[in-house]
Design a protein around this motif. Structure first.
Motif, mmCIF file in Angstrom:
data_model
loop_
_atom_site.group_PDB
_atom_site.id
_atom_site.type_symbol
_atom_site.label_atom_id
_atom_site.label_comp_id
_atom_site.label_asym_id
_atom_site.label_seq_id
_atom_site.Cartn_x
_atom_site.Cartn_y
_atom_site.Cartn_z
ATOM 1 N N GLU A 57 -0.481 -0.217 -6.235
ATOM 2 C CA GLU A 57 -0.893 -0.778 -7.522
ATOM 3 C C GLU A 57 -2.014 0.053 -8.148
ATOM 4 O OE1 GLU A 57 -1.656 -4.967 -7.351
ATOM 5 O OE2 GLU A 57 -2.136 -5.080 -9.477
ATOM 6 N N SER A 58 -1.979 0.294 -9.446
ATOM 7 C CA SER A 58 -0.881 -0.079 -10.313
ATOM 8 C C SER A 58 -0.044 1.121 -10.761
ATOM 9 C CB SER A 58 -1.414 -0.815 -11.543
ATOM 10 O OG SER A 58 -2.320 0.034 -12.245
ATOM 11 N N ARG A 59 -0.673 2.282 -10.949
ATOM 12 C CA ARG A 59 0.120 3.414 -11.455
ATOM 13 C C ARG A 59 1.105 3.930 -10.415
ATOM 14 N NH1 ARG A 59 -4.853 3.571 -13.699
ATOM 15 N NH2 ARG A 59 -5.625 4.493 -11.777
ATOM 16 N N GLY A 60 0.824 3.679 -9.146
ATOM 17 C CA GLY A 60 1.781 4.069 -8.116
ATOM 18 C C GLY A 60 3.106 3.342 -8.259
ATOM 19 N N GLY A 74 15.048 1.925 -2.032
ATOM 20 C CA GLY A 74 14.263 0.741 -2.353
ATOM 21 C C GLY A 74 12.834 1.043 -2.768
ATOM 22 N N PHE A 75 12.192 -0.004 -3.277
ATOM 23 C CA PHE A 75 10.789 0.059 -3.700
ATOM 24 C C PHE A 75 10.042 -1.095 -3.058
ATOM 25 C CE2 PHE A 75 7.701 -1.978 -6.593
ATOM 26 C CZ PHE A 75 6.753 -0.977 -6.662
ATOM 27 N N VAL A 76 8.876 -0.811 -2.492
ATOM 28 C CA VAL A 76 8.027 -1.848 -1.900
ATOM 29 C C VAL A 76 6.631 -1.722 -2.501
ATOM 30 C CG1 VAL A 76 6.920 -2.634 0.243
ATOM 31 C CG2 VAL A 76 9.341 -1.986 0.259
ATOM 32 N N PRO A 77 6.055 -2.822 -3.020
ATOM 33 C CA PRO A 77 4.709 -2.747 -3.595
ATOM 34 C C PRO A 77 3.598 -2.969 -2.576
ATOM 35 C CG PRO A 77 5.656 -4.897 -4.053
ATOM 36 C CD PRO A 77 6.690 -4.135 -3.254
ATOM 37 N N VAL A 78 2.542 -2.185 -2.716
ATOM 38 C CA VAL A 78 1.260 -2.458 -2.065
ATOM 39 C C VAL A 78 0.328 -2.896 -3.179
ATOM 40 C CG1 VAL A 78 -0.755 -1.346 -1.014
ATOM 41 C CG2 VAL A 78 1.514 -0.948 -0.071
ATOM 42 N N ARG A 79 -0.277 -4.098 -3.043
ATOM 43 C CA ARG A 79 -0.972 -4.696 -4.180
ATOM 44 C C ARG A 79 -2.432 -5.007 -3.909
ATOM 45 N NH1 ARG A 79 1.957 -8.229 -8.487
ATOM 46 N NH2 ARG A 79 0.215 -7.168 -9.493
ATOM 47 N N LYS A 80 -3.166 -5.211 -4.986
ATOM 48 C CA LYS A 80 -4.549 -5.681 -4.917
ATOM 49 C C LYS A 80 -4.521 -7.121 -4.374
ATOM 50 C CE LYS A 80 -6.151 -2.045 -7.431
ATOM 51 N NZ LYS A 80 -5.908 -1.841 -8.849
ATOM 52 N N LEU A 117 4.987 7.018 0.871
ATOM 53 C CA LEU A 117 3.935 6.384 0.075
ATOM 54 C C LEU A 117 3.768 7.130 -1.243
ATOM 55 C CD1 LEU A 117 1.321 6.092 2.959
ATOM 56 C CD2 LEU A 117 3.039 4.413 2.286
ATOM 57 N N VAL A 118 3.527 6.380 -2.317
ATOM 58 C CA VAL A 118 3.482 7.001 -3.650
ATOM 59 C C VAL A 118 2.255 6.521 -4.434
ATOM 60 C CG1 VAL A 118 4.694 7.292 -5.846
ATOM 61 C CG2 VAL A 118 6.011 7.088 -3.718
ATOM 62 N N ASP A 119 1.540 7.480 -5.049
ATOM 63 C CA ASP A 119 0.481 7.111 -5.997
ATOM 64 C C ASP A 119 0.404 8.184 -7.076
ATOM 65 O OD1 ASP A 119 -1.469 5.549 -7.129
ATOM 66 O OD2 ASP A 119 -2.761 5.516 -5.363
ATOM 67 N N ASP A 120 -0.334 7.879 -8.142
ATOM 68 C CA ASP A 120 -0.441 8.871 -9.220
ATOM 69 C C ASP A 120 -1.456 9.954 -8.884
ATOM 70 O OD1 ASP A 120 -2.594 7.082 -9.546
ATOM 71 O OD2 ASP A 120 -2.660 7.370 -11.720
ATOM 72 N N VAL A 121 -2.637 9.544 -8.391
ATOM 73 C CA VAL A 121 -3.728 10.494 -8.166
ATOM 74 C C VAL A 121 -4.295 10.311 -6.759
ATOM 75 C CG1 VAL A 121 -6.092 11.096 -8.872
ATOM 76 C CG2 VAL A 121 -4.334 10.711 -10.613
#
Ligand code: 5GP
Length: 172
Positions: A57-60, A74-80, A117-121
């Motif tokens: 979260e969130s831009r990832g 698939g997509f799995v969210p890691v959240r605040k 694992l994916v993130d923007d920065v």
């Protein structure tokens, strides 16, 4: 340099004085730019598509969801904290701008699932490291990470203490 890299905008003094924030929203707003960025992030995983891309979260979320669609997985969210409705596992970590906590649904990953694992920065690396810990605690096999931009001066890569590759589309 990839064409989309010129769309990343530097915003001084955000979110605090002295920080130069890389704003990736102009990349998303440009059809060719967004497609080019996803192509670059997807390239390392085309021949070994994971069971899921895990977006932070969130831009990832934006990049992980697009990668999942592009590679048919698939997509799995890691959240605040407090956002996920079912039972969660949590990990506390130090952030570039303070402390934070990330959560994942306790049943999000089956043991042995191969995930990226994916993130923007990638800045100081704490966020990605927290997501790595959450995935590992579920018994998943983290086959790597995909980040759009790395800020090498902040040395976040030092926290990536696993053999799996950390792929970065652009060195900031
Ligand atoms: P780290 O934990 O590596 O210090 O920080 C990375 C997290 O903070 C990522 O989730 C990323 O979205 C956010 N972040 C930190 N600095 C920047 C920045 O300059 N630009 C953007 N877009 N995100 C940042």
């Amino acid at each position: 340099m990839p064409h989309w890299s010129s769309l990343i905008r530097e915003v001084p003094d955000f979110p605090k004085p002295g920080i130069v924030f890389k704003d990736i929203t102009p990349v998303l707003a440009d059809a060719r730019g967004f497609a080019g960025a996803i192509d670059a992030m997807a390239a390392p995983w085309r021949d070994a598509v994971p069971d899921a891309f895990i977006g932070i979260e969130s831009r990832g979320f934006i990049f992980a969801a697009a990668l999942a669609q592009a590679l048919g997985t698939g997509f799995v969210p890691v959240r605040k904290p407090g956002k996920l409705p079912a039972q969660v596992i949590a990990h506390d970590y130090a952030l570039e701008y303070g402390r934070d906590r990330l959560e994942m649904h306790a049943d999000a990953l089956r043991p042995g699932a191969r995930v990226v694992l994916v993130d923007d920065v990638l800045a100081t690396g704490g966020t990605l490291r927290a997501a790595l810990s959450l995935a590992q605690r579920q018994g998943a096999t983290v086959t790597g990470a995909a980040v759009l931009v790395e800020l090498p001066a902040l040395r976040g890569r030092a926290l990536w203490d696993v053999a799996a590759p950390l792929h970065v589309a652009l060195q900031g």
